[in-house]
Design a protein around this motif. Structure first.
Motif, PDB file in Angstrom:
ATOM      1  N   MET A 115     -25.097   7.242 -14.950  1.00 30.01           N
ATOM      2  CA  MET A 115     -24.456   8.484 -14.536  1.00 30.01           C
ATOM      3  C   MET A 115     -24.660   8.690 -13.037  1.00 30.01           C
ATOM      4  SD  MET A 115     -25.115  12.367 -15.932  1.00 30.01           S
ATOM      5  CE  MET A 115     -24.710  11.877 -17.607  1.00 30.01           C
ATOM      6  N   LYS A 116     -23.591   9.008 -12.328  1.00 28.73           N
ATOM      7  CA  LYS A 116     -23.670   9.248 -10.897  1.00 28.73           C
ATOM      8  C   LYS A 116     -22.968  10.548 -10.547  1.00 28.73           C
ATOM      9  CE  LYS A 116     -24.062   4.517  -9.164  1.00 28.73           C
ATOM     10  NZ  LYS A 116     -23.501   3.506  -8.211  1.00 28.73           N
ATOM     11  N   PHE A 117     -23.439  11.172  -9.459  1.00 27.82           N
ATOM     12  CA  PHE A 117     -22.834  12.400  -8.977  1.00 27.82           C
ATOM     13  C   PHE A 117     -22.551  12.260  -7.486  1.00 27.82           C
ATOM     14  CE2 PHE A 117     -25.496  13.537 -12.564  1.00 27.82           C
ATOM     15  CZ  PHE A 117     -24.665  14.360 -13.320  1.00 27.82           C
ATOM     16  N   ASP A 118     -21.439  12.791  -7.057  1.00 29.20           N
ATOM     17  CA  ASP A 118     -21.125  12.822  -5.634  1.00 29.20           C
ATOM     18  C   ASP A 118     -21.612  14.143  -5.051  1.00 29.20           C
ATOM     19  OD1 ASP A 118     -19.846  10.349  -5.602  1.00 29.20           O
ATOM     20  OD2 ASP A 118     -17.943  11.239  -6.266  1.00 29.20           O
ATOM     21  N   ASN A 172     -33.324   9.379  -3.937  1.00 27.16           N
ATOM     22  CA  ASN A 172     -32.060  10.043  -3.621  1.00 27.16           C
ATOM     23  C   ASN A 172     -32.053  10.703  -2.247  1.00 27.16           C
ATOM     24  OD1 ASN A 172     -30.435   9.555  -5.994  1.00 27.16           O
ATOM     25  ND2 ASN A 172     -31.894  10.839  -7.094  1.00 27.16           N
TER      26      ASN A 172
END
Length: 232
Positions: free
Chosen positions: A1-4, A97
């Motif tokens: 899962m990735k988020f911008d 991150n």
């Protein structure tokens, strides 16, 4: 899962480089800066009510560390740079991150058409830092009365700072900058492994000035002497 994650603002800071920037917020009260919101977040409606807050949280990106990766164990400067700790047990800049957070004093909000500027102090962020979120500091929940962190329970003892005649002359009409330099250098920004060497000259850019200083022993006490302050 990735988020911008998209920056909502950028920092206009008195710290123009990483060296000498405080390792924690609030320690240098004279450090001032501006959080400039960018489109489409620069709508004055987005900060309605924030002017009643004394302090705010800034969540930001350690943008100068992103391409340097991270390690599970790091060497916190507060522990002399010799002891390793888990990255999540520290506030190290090299993180998975590259996200940091700081609480700063909100001095005032300046709004114009398509422009929102948050004037803050107690800053510990370098110029150009991307801000990804802003939240109000809520005293009853954010200030934990009996919080405990054994590795840095109290603020470090400030180091004495003296100004040479040349530096005093350069700062004669700028009391704010002199106080800023005093507060910044008293935190001893040297790398932890550096020993006292009176021939070694350190330098950093604060606001629009280049500041140089040395460390020396006076009555068996390490002190800082500001050698010169000149236009950058």
């Amino acid at each position: 899962m990735k988020f911008d994650v998209t920056p909502i603002a950028f920092v206009d800071s008195c710290y123009k480089e990483k060296f000498a920037t405080p390792r924690q917020p609030g320690i240098v009260s004279e450090a001032k800066g501006i959080i400039a919101l960018i489109p489409p977040f620069n709508d004055p409606e987005s900060v309605f009510g924030l002017e009643d807050c004394s302090h705010i949280w800034l969540q930001f990106i350690f943008h100068q560390c992103i391409d340097k990766g991270w390690k599970a164990r790091v060497r916190p400067p507060r522990l002399g740079g010799n002891k390793k700790m888990g990255v999540f047990a520290t506030r190290a800049t090299h993180r998975p991150n590259a996200i940091g957070m700081s609480v700063v004093k909100l001095d005032r909000i300046e709004t114009h058409t398509n422009e929102v500027l948050l004037h803050v102090s107690g800053l510990d962020l370098i110029d150009g830092t991307p801000v990804i979120d802003i939240k109000p500091y809520v005293p009853y929940s954010d200030a934990i009365e009996h919080a405990h962190y054994p590795f840095a329970q109290q603020a470090p003892q400030p180091m004495p700072v003296y100004f040479s005649i040349k530096a005093e002359t350069a700062l004669k009409t700028n009391a704010h900058l002199k106080k800023l330099i005093d507060q910044v250098l008293s935190q001893d920004p040297r790398p932890a492994f550096h020993k006292i060497d009176e021939t070694r000259v350190y330098g950093a850019k604060l606001e629009d000035k280049n500041v140089t200083w040395i460390y020396k022993l006076v009555n068996n006490t390490c002190v800082i002497e500001v050698k010169n302050v000149e236009p950058a």
